[in-house]
Design a protein around this motif. Sequence first.
Motif, PDB file in Angstrom:
ATOM      1  N   GLY A 121       7.164  -7.393  12.080  1.00 20.78           N
ATOM      2  CA  GLY A 121       6.426  -8.149  11.071  1.00 20.78           C
ATOM      3  C   GLY A 121       5.988  -7.297   9.912  1.00 20.78           C
ATOM      4  N   PHE A 122       5.341  -6.150  10.191  1.00 19.61           N
ATOM      5  CA  PHE A 122       4.878  -5.373   9.047  1.00 19.61           C
ATOM      6  C   PHE A 122       5.998  -4.636   8.347  1.00 19.61           C
ATOM      7  N   ILE A 123       7.081  -4.346   9.010  1.00 20.44           N
ATOM      8  CA  ILE A 123       8.232  -3.760   8.304  1.00 20.44           C
ATOM      9  C   ILE A 123       8.812  -4.773   7.318  1.00 20.44           C
ATOM     10  N   MET A 124       8.960  -6.039   7.749  1.00 29.31           N
ATOM     11  CA  MET A 124       9.487  -7.060   6.841  1.00 29.31           C
ATOM     12  C   MET A 124       8.540  -7.298   5.665  1.00 29.31           C
ATOM     13  N   ILE A 125       7.236  -7.326   5.933  1.00 29.06           N
ATOM     14  CA  ILE A 125       6.271  -7.550   4.853  1.00 29.06           C
ATOM     15  C   ILE A 125       6.309  -6.397   3.853  1.00 29.06           C
ATOM     16  N   TYR A 126       6.322  -5.169   4.344  1.00 29.19           N
ATOM     17  CA  TYR A 126       6.338  -4.025   3.429  1.00 29.19           C
ATOM     18  C   TYR A 126       7.633  -3.936   2.635  1.00 29.19           C
ATOM     19  N   ILE A 127       8.750  -4.294   3.251  1.00 31.90           N
ATOM     20  CA  ILE A 127      10.014  -4.318   2.508  1.00 31.90           C
ATOM     21  C   ILE A 127       9.945  -5.360   1.393  1.00 31.90           C
ATOM     22  N   TYR A 128       9.374  -6.513   1.705  1.00 34.09           N
ATOM     23  CA  TYR A 128       9.246  -7.543   0.675  1.00 34.09           C
ATOM     24  C   TYR A 128       8.295  -7.096  -0.436  1.00 34.09           C
ATOM     25  N   ILE A 130       7.624  -4.017  -1.449  1.00 38.32           N
ATOM     26  CA  ILE A 130       8.299  -3.007  -2.270  1.00 38.32           C
ATOM     27  C   ILE A 130       9.334  -3.667  -3.180  1.00 38.32           C
ATOM     28  N   HIS A 131      10.099  -4.617  -2.633  1.00 41.01           N
ATOM     29  CA  HIS A 131      11.072  -5.352  -3.444  1.00 41.01           C
ATOM     30  C   HIS A 131      10.366  -6.112  -4.565  1.00 41.01           C
ATOM     31  N   TYR A 132       9.272  -6.762  -4.265  1.00 44.91           N
ATOM     32  CA  TYR A 132       8.509  -7.522  -5.257  1.00 44.91           C
ATOM     33  C   TYR A 132       7.974  -6.608  -6.358  1.00 44.91           C
ATOM     34  N   MET A 133       7.450  -5.445  -5.962  1.00 45.16           N
ATOM     35  CA  MET A 133       6.882  -4.520  -6.953  1.00 45.16           C
ATOM     36  C   MET A 133       7.967  -3.947  -7.862  1.00 45.16           C
ATOM     37  N   LYS A 134       9.124  -3.657  -7.304  1.00 44.09           N
ATOM     38  CA  LYS A 134      10.224  -3.138  -8.137  1.00 44.09           C
ATOM     39  C   LYS A 134      10.747  -4.220  -9.080  1.00 44.09           C
ATOM     40  N   LYS A 135      10.801  -5.443  -8.598  1.00 42.01           N
ATOM     41  CA  LYS A 135      11.279  -6.549  -9.425  1.00 42.01           C
ATOM     42  C   LYS A 135      10.306  -6.815 -10.574  1.00 42.01           C
ATOM     43  N   ASN A 136       9.018  -6.788 -10.294  1.00 40.96           N
ATOM     44  CA  ASN A 136       8.022  -7.076 -11.313  1.00 40.96           C
ATOM     45  C   ASN A 136       7.745  -5.899 -12.233  1.00 40.96           C
ATOM     46  N   LYS A 137       8.158  -4.721 -11.849  1.00 38.87           N
ATOM     47  CA  LYS A 137       7.946  -3.559 -12.706  1.00 38.87           C
ATOM     48  C   LYS A 137       8.781  -3.667 -13.970  1.00 38.87           C
ATOM     49  N   SER A 138       9.969  -4.229 -13.850  1.00 37.55           N
ATOM     50  CA  SER A 138      10.850  -4.349 -15.007  1.00 37.55           C
ATOM     51  C   SER A 138      10.424  -5.498 -15.923  1.00 37.55           C
ATOM     52  N   GLN A 139       9.759  -6.500 -15.358  1.00 37.82           N
ATOM     53  CA  GLN A 139       9.299  -7.615 -16.172  1.00 37.82           C
ATOM     54  C   GLN A 139       8.052  -7.207 -16.942  1.00 37.82           C
ATOM     55  N   SER A 140       7.800  -7.919 -17.989  1.00 40.84           N
ATOM     56  CA  SER A 140       6.584  -7.603 -18.760  1.00 40.84           C
ATOM     57  C   SER A 140       5.397  -8.284 -18.090  1.00 40.84           C
ATOM     58  N   ILE A 141       4.548  -7.489 -17.486  1.00 41.47           N
ATOM     59  CA  ILE A 141       3.330  -8.003 -16.877  1.00 41.47           C
ATOM     60  C   ILE A 141       2.156  -7.278 -17.507  1.00 41.47           C
ATOM     61  N   LEU A 142       1.014  -7.764 -17.244  1.00 48.12           N
ATOM     62  CA  LEU A 142      -0.175  -7.163 -17.821  1.00 48.12           C
ATOM     63  C   LEU A 142      -0.292  -5.699 -17.422  1.00 48.12           C
ATOM     64  N   GLN A 143      -0.784  -4.906 -18.345  1.00 50.92           N
ATOM     65  CA  GLN A 143      -0.941  -3.465 -18.104  1.00 50.92           C
ATOM     66  C   GLN A 143      -1.911  -3.218 -16.947  1.00 50.92           C
ATOM     67  N   ASN A 144      -2.967  -3.993 -16.884  1.00 55.81           N
ATOM     68  CA  ASN A 144      -3.952  -3.834 -15.820  1.00 55.81           C
ATOM     69  C   ASN A 144      -3.333  -4.142 -14.462  1.00 55.81           C
ATOM     70  N   ARG A 145      -2.534  -5.184 -14.396  1.00 53.42           N
ATOM     71  CA  ARG A 145      -1.876  -5.564 -13.139  1.00 53.42           C
ATOM     72  C   ARG A 145      -0.874  -4.481 -12.729  1.00 53.42           C
TER      73      ARG A 145
END
Length: 185
Positions: A121-128, A130-145
């Motif tokens: 369970g926690f391996i799947m959550i952490y993989i997701y 990390i994937h989410y953070m890498k995906k959103n890093k390229s998108q323009s999101i708020l600097q604070n976020r």
Amino acid sequence: MYGHNLYGNVSNIISLDSNWRYIRSYLLHVGLALLYHSFFLLACLRFFRIVLYKYKRLQRFEFIFAVVFIEWFIDFLSMAPLLIQKWVKYISGYYFCELLFSNFLPTAYAGMIAYVIPINGFIMIYIYIIHYMKKNKSQSILQNRQRTNQRDFIVLRRIITMIGLFVILCFPSFFTMVKFCNYWL
């Protein structure tokens, strides 16, 4: 465990086969399940903080307290078959009670509840995450976020390191179970 072993070796005329030994072994297995399920809850809370950050009620103290209480309740109930089915056996040579690796069903049940389900369970959550953070890093999101996500990523790396150490601690039991595979087949 070692104290009882020493006490049994010193005064071997005393039998240490009592109900307390069975309860103590049950509590040991519940404690291990609580440990690994706590890391699973930590992963869920990280998931709520990073991915579902807009749902503030998932980060409230009352919600977290309720989830921890439910975790304790479920762990005590899920390990109850160890006592009810009398799967925990007294080992007279070592003066303590334990699950015997030669019995496949109790060992598989306790291993699935305490180790396999929360670790997967926690391996799947952490993989997701990390994937989410890498995906959103390229998108323009708020600097604070983005700064918050960067901090969470550092914490995530430290948690994964700690969880890796706990997973490594499971390996001796795994190799002992593999040794007993010829009894199960």
